[in-house]
Design a protein around this motif. Structure first.
Motif, PDB file in Angstrom:
ATOM      1  N   VAL A 179      15.181   0.065   1.818  1.00  0.00           N
ATOM      2  CA  VAL A 179      15.336   0.669   0.771  1.00  0.00           C
ATOM      3  C   VAL A 179      15.387  -0.555  -0.252  1.00  0.00           C
ATOM      4  CG1 VAL A 179      15.082   3.339   1.048  1.00  0.00           C
ATOM      5  CG2 VAL A 179      17.022   2.057   0.713  1.00  0.00           C
ATOM      6  N   TYR A 180      16.626  -1.379   0.126  1.00  0.00           N
ATOM      7  CA  TYR A 180      16.735  -2.240  -0.628  1.00  0.00           C
ATOM      8  C   TYR A 180      15.504  -3.091  -0.891  1.00  0.00           C
ATOM      9  CZ  TYR A 180      21.774  -1.104  -0.726  1.00  0.00           C
ATOM     10  OH  TYR A 180      23.118  -0.242  -0.695  1.00  0.00           O
ATOM     11  N   PRO A 181      15.012  -3.846   0.160  1.00  0.00           N
ATOM     12  CA  PRO A 181      14.148  -4.692  -0.105  1.00  0.00           C
ATOM     13  C   PRO A 181      13.062  -4.245  -0.064  1.00  0.00           C
ATOM     14  CG  PRO A 181      14.359  -5.306   2.892  1.00  0.00           C
ATOM     15  CD  PRO A 181      15.274  -4.077   1.943  1.00  0.00           C
ATOM     16  N   LEU A 182      12.653  -2.702  -0.016  1.00  0.00           N
ATOM     17  CA  LEU A 182      11.388  -1.919  -0.955  1.00  0.00           C
ATOM     18  C   LEU A 182      11.778  -2.269  -1.803  1.00  0.00           C
ATOM     19  CD1 LEU A 182      10.661   1.583   0.137  1.00  0.00           C
ATOM     20  CD2 LEU A 182      11.195   0.893  -1.666  1.00  0.00           C
ATOM     21  N   SER A 183      13.318  -1.891  -2.409  1.00  0.00           N
ATOM     22  CA  SER A 183      13.465  -1.728  -4.204  1.00  0.00           C
ATOM     23  C   SER A 183      13.415  -2.664  -5.285  1.00  0.00           C
ATOM     24  CB  SER A 183      14.708  -0.819  -4.660  1.00  0.00           C
ATOM     25  OG  SER A 183      15.251  -1.972  -4.139  1.00  0.00           O
ATOM     26  N   PHE A 184      13.789  -3.979  -4.165  1.00  0.00           N
ATOM     27  CA  PHE A 184      13.826  -5.580  -4.741  1.00  0.00           C
ATOM     28  C   PHE A 184      12.520  -5.902  -4.633  1.00  0.00           C
ATOM     29  CE2 PHE A 184      13.022 -10.465  -4.210  1.00  0.00           C
ATOM     30  CZ  PHE A 184      14.039  -9.583  -4.388  1.00  0.00           C
ATOM     31  N   ALA A 185      10.821  -5.597  -3.718  1.00  0.00           N
ATOM     32  CA  ALA A 185       9.942  -5.933  -3.779  1.00  0.00           C
ATOM     33  C   ALA A 185       9.128  -4.741  -4.955  1.00  0.00           C
ATOM     34  CB  ALA A 185       9.371  -5.180  -2.778  1.00  0.00           C
ATOM     35  N   GLN A 186       9.216  -3.828  -5.409  1.00  0.00           N
ATOM     36  CA  GLN A 186       9.129  -3.409  -6.913  1.00  0.00           C
ATOM     37  C   GLN A 186       9.712  -3.528  -8.545  1.00  0.00           C
ATOM     38  OE1 GLN A 186       8.166   1.127  -4.282  1.00  0.00           O
ATOM     39  NE2 GLN A 186       9.241   1.340  -6.404  1.00  0.00           N
ATOM     40  N   PHE A 187      10.606  -4.012  -8.214  1.00  0.00           N
ATOM     41  CA  PHE A 187      11.696  -5.344  -9.323  1.00  0.00           C
ATOM     42  C   PHE A 187      11.001  -6.011  -9.241  1.00  0.00           C
ATOM     43  CE2 PHE A 187      14.714  -7.883 -10.513  1.00  0.00           C
ATOM     44  CZ  PHE A 187      14.816  -7.524 -11.782  1.00  0.00           C
ATOM     45  N   VAL A 188      10.442  -6.888  -8.383  1.00  0.00           N
ATOM     46  CA  VAL A 188       9.847  -7.980  -9.173  1.00  0.00           C
ATOM     47  C   VAL A 188       8.456  -8.127  -9.624  1.00  0.00           C
ATOM     48  CG1 VAL A 188       8.874 -10.140  -7.549  1.00  0.00           C
ATOM     49  CG2 VAL A 188      11.464 -10.002  -7.247  1.00  0.00           C
ATOM     50  N   MET A 189       7.875  -6.981  -8.590  1.00  0.00           N
ATOM     51  CA  MET A 189       6.302  -6.825  -8.923  1.00  0.00           C
ATOM     52  C   MET A 189       5.421  -6.585  -9.639  1.00  0.00           C
ATOM     53  SD  MET A 189       4.208  -9.113  -6.532  1.00  0.00           S
ATOM     54  CE  MET A 189       3.475  -9.540  -5.131  1.00  0.00           C
ATOM     55  N   GLY A 190       6.543  -5.185 -10.398  1.00  0.00           N
ATOM     56  CA  GLY A 190       6.873  -4.634 -11.468  1.00  0.00           C
ATOM     57  C   GLY A 190       6.378  -3.244 -11.881  1.00  0.00           C
ATOM     58  N   GLY A 191       6.166  -2.444 -10.315  1.00  0.00           N
ATOM     59  CA  GLY A 191       6.265  -1.301 -10.058  1.00  0.00           C
ATOM     60  C   GLY A 191       5.626  -0.658  -8.846  1.00  0.00           C
ATOM     61  N   PRO A 192       4.989   0.085  -8.511  1.00  0.00           N
ATOM     62  CA  PRO A 192       4.943   0.254  -7.271  1.00  0.00           C
ATOM     63  C   PRO A 192       4.036  -0.536  -5.843  1.00  0.00           C
ATOM     64  CG  PRO A 192       4.422   2.354  -9.086  1.00  0.00           C
ATOM     65  CD  PRO A 192       5.445   1.134  -9.373  1.00  0.00           C
ATOM     66  N   PRO A 193       3.485  -0.092  -5.270  1.00  0.00           N
ATOM     67  CA  PRO A 193       2.445  -0.588  -4.795  1.00  0.00           C
ATOM     68  C   PRO A 193       0.872   0.387  -4.882  1.00  0.00           C
ATOM     69  CG  PRO A 193       3.448  -0.092  -3.212  1.00  0.00           C
ATOM     70  CD  PRO A 193       4.658   0.372  -4.014  1.00  0.00           C
ATOM     71  N   GLN A 194      -0.529   0.080  -4.371  1.00  0.00           N
ATOM     72  CA  GLN A 194      -1.088   0.767  -4.618  1.00  0.00           C
ATOM     73  C   GLN A 194      -0.801   1.061  -3.216  1.00  0.00           C
ATOM     74  OE1 GLN A 194      -4.672  -1.730  -5.257  1.00  0.00           O
ATOM     75  NE2 GLN A 194      -4.014  -2.000  -7.969  1.00  0.00           N
ATOM     76  N   SER A 195      -1.260   0.397  -2.192  1.00  0.00           N
ATOM     77  CA  SER A 195      -1.225   0.860  -0.666  1.00  0.00           C
ATOM     78  C   SER A 195       0.018   0.593   0.103  1.00  0.00           C
ATOM     79  CB  SER A 195      -2.339   1.049  -0.011  1.00  0.00           C
ATOM     80  OG  SER A 195      -3.008  -0.134   0.395  1.00  0.00           O
ATOM     81  N   VAL A 196       0.227   1.076   1.409  1.00  0.00           N
ATOM     82  CA  VAL A 196       1.125   0.449   2.098  1.00  0.00           C
ATOM     83  C   VAL A 196       0.765   0.585   3.655  1.00  0.00           C
ATOM     84  CG1 VAL A 196       2.881   0.679   0.585  1.00  0.00           C
ATOM     85  CG2 VAL A 196       2.016   2.594   2.452  1.00  0.00           C
ATOM     86  N   TRP A 197       1.300  -0.238   4.486  1.00  0.00           N
ATOM     87  CA  TRP A 197       1.228  -0.212   6.109  1.00  0.00           C
ATOM     88  C   TRP A 197       2.355  -0.442   6.477  1.00  0.00           C
ATOM     89  CZ3 TRP A 197      -3.510   0.587   8.806  1.00  0.00           C
ATOM     90  CH2 TRP A 197      -3.348   0.490  10.177  1.00  0.00           C
ATOM     91  N   GLY A 198       2.900   0.419   7.433  1.00  0.00           N
ATOM     92  CA  GLY A 198       4.187   0.545   8.255  1.00  0.00           C
ATOM     93  C   GLY A 198       4.285   0.589   9.591  1.00  0.00           C
ATOM     94  N   GLU A 199       5.129  -0.291  10.243  1.00  0.00           N
ATOM     95  CA  GLU A 199       5.507  -0.072  11.449  1.00  0.00           C
ATOM     96  C   GLU A 199       6.670   0.386  11.989  1.00  0.00           C
ATOM     97  OE1 GLU A 199       3.298  -0.930  13.948  1.00  0.00           O
ATOM     98  OE2 GLU A 199       1.764  -1.553  12.888  1.00  0.00           O
ATOM     99  N   GLN A 200       6.856   1.413  12.988  1.00  0.00           N
ATOM    100  CA  GLN A 200       8.598   1.582  13.068  1.00  0.00           C
ATOM    101  C   GLN A 200       8.501   1.815  14.515  1.00  0.00           C
ATOM    102  OE1 GLN A 200       9.668   5.202  12.011  1.00  0.00           O
ATOM    103  NE2 GLN A 200       7.639   6.473  12.423  1.00  0.00           N
ATOM    104  N   TRP A 201      10.195   1.515  14.903  1.00  0.00           N
ATOM    105  CA  TRP A 201       9.985   1.288  16.350  1.00  0.00           C
ATOM    106  C   TRP A 201      11.390   2.817  16.119  1.00  0.00           C
ATOM    107  CZ3 TRP A 201      15.155   1.010  18.420  1.00  0.00           C
ATOM    108  CH2 TRP A 201      14.704   0.785  20.602  1.00  0.00           C
ATOM    109  N   LEU A 202      11.657   3.910  17.185  1.00  0.00           N
ATOM    110  CA  LEU A 202      12.144   4.925  16.917  1.00  0.00           C
ATOM    111  C   LEU A 202      13.332   4.767  18.349  1.00  0.00           C
ATOM    112  CD1 LEU A 202       9.242   8.149  16.046  1.00  0.00           C
ATOM    113  CD2 LEU A 202      10.976   6.172  15.032  1.00  0.00           C
ATOM    114  N   GLY A 203      14.048   4.833  18.042  1.00  0.00           N
ATOM    115  CA  GLY A 203      15.024   4.655  19.233  1.00  0.00           C
ATOM    116  C   GLY A 203      15.892   5.436  19.772  1.00  0.00           C
TER     117      GLY A 203
END
Ligand SMILES: NC(=O)c1ccc[n+]([C@@H]2O[C@H](COP(=O)([O-])OP(=O)(O)OC[C@H]3O[C@@H](n4cnc5c(N)ncnc54)[C@H](OP(=O)(O)O)[C@@H]3O)[C@@H](O)[C@H]2O)c1
Length: 330
Positions: A179-203
């Motif tokens: 959520v740190y990189p996420l909120s940083f990106a939103q701060f710099v870009m001035g708002g939330p994205p239009q769409s997202v794509w995520g990849e996760q590794w479940l331990g």
């Protein structure tokens, strides 16, 4: 009222950062701590020289010993205790991630409005001069058009019994440090994205122990974020524009230790940008004081906080379904 009596709701590890910040502030004191047992509250109060100790969270909320509470509970308890605190007439500074669903965020926001209590997300780095300076550079157009933001936060989570590994308690590295990189990106870009794509590794725990996300802001503007519980400690961010780029070697934590904010000109000439020093957790505390005592709006708005949660949920949905997820009603 010209100063705020703070209560710590739990003996969370993270309190050790907030206590010195409240004590360093001009208008706040730590007057109480609450824990699930009296014994633990008493021991903590003695260790940190806190005047009052409560053996339940309810007892502190029902007392006059505090005006505001700091909530450093495991993630799944943030909404419940923020709401109870406000209903008992306490202002709330609640840790990130603020909540685990939009319904929770909306209920917390509604209770803040109904009760008139100040409610804010504890994203300390957003209040630091370095983050504000990056915002000024972006808004002043010094980097040209921002095309790409990249940011990362990882650490090695050794303790397999940690609450961050419990799926039903809002465990997972995206909720915890992504959520740190996420909120940083939103701060710099001035708002939330239009769409997202995520990849996760479940331990083996069943939570994401590494997560990468791609966020689309339209007009060819993107952010790439990553987080992990299974890599050595590392934080880093880069803001790339048509007139140059900024790199931050310590964008989120330990900002006064070996920090470098570098500007790379279009010809790749490098310039170090000086950043004023400031205790990392002081800004969020001072912001609460200004909101409560001076009636100023919180610097980090609840609308922004809502969009942090919305984007994280969309990233998780994408990782789960293997589909791009579009954010509705941004
Ligand atoms: N902003 C930052 O820099 C930062 C850094 C680290 C963490 N955080 C956030 O702060 C929050 C707390 O993290 P932490 O690492 O400090 O947590 P922690 O040390 O595990 O503390 C959580 C506290 O919650 C209380 N608690 C209530 N119910 C519990 C339960 N069922 N299981 C375990 N604990 C329970 C416990 O206090 P009592 O026993 O006293 O009741 C415990 O000490 C998280 O939301 C995290 O994301 C923020």
């Amino acid at each position: 009222m010209d100063s705020i009596k703070w209560g710590l709701l739990s003996t969370a590890n993270i309190n050790r950062r907030l206590i010195p910040a409240i004590r360093a502030s001009k208008r706040g004191q730590v007057t109480a701590v609450a824990s699930r047992t009296q014994q633990s509250a008493d021991a903590y109060a003695a260790q940190w020289e806190i005047p009052q100790a409560f053996g339940s969270y309810e007892a502190m909320l029902e007392s006059d010993a505090v005006d505001a509470v700091y909530i450093g509970l495991p993630n799944h308890l943030h909404a419940e205790w923020s709401i109870k605190a406000m209903q008992n007439g306490k202002h709330v500074l609640c840790e990130k991630p603020f909540a685990l669903s939009l319904a929770e965020v909306d209920e917390m926001t509604a209770v803040s409005r109904q009760t008139g209590m100040v409610l804010a997300e504890a994203f300390m780095y957003r209040h630091h001069p370095q983050t504000k300076l990056v915002g000024e550079w972006v808004r002043d157009g010094r980097l040209g058009d921002i095309v790409l933001v990249r940011a990362h936060f990882s650490f090695m989570l050794q303790n397999r019994g940690n609450v961050r590994l419990v799926p039903e308690w809002g465990g997972g590295c995206l909720w915890d440090v992504g959520v740190y990189p996420l909120s940083f990106a939103q701060f710099v870009m001035g708002g939330p994205p239009q769409s997202v794509w995520g990849e996760q590794w479940l331990g083996p725990s069943g939570v994401d122990e590494s997560f990468s996300g791609q966020m689309d802001y339209g007009n060819g503007r993107h952010a790439q974020i990553s987080s992990a519980f299974r890599l050595p400690f590392h934080t880093w961010a880069e803001v790339i524009g048509t007139k140059g780029r900024l790199t931050l070697n310590r964008p989120f934590v330990g900002l006064e230790k070996g920090r470098q904010l570098l500007f790379y000109h279009p010809d790749d000439k490098v310039e170090e940008i000086p950043v004023p020093q400031k205790e990392l957790y002081l800004g969020e505390v001072e912001d609460m004081h200004a909101a409560i005592l001076d009636g100023q709006p919180s610097y980090l708005t609840l609308a922004e906080t809502r969009s942090h949660v919305q984007t994280a949920l969309a990233l998780y949905e994408s990782a789960r379904t293997g589909q791009r997820v579009f954010l509705k009603n941004r």
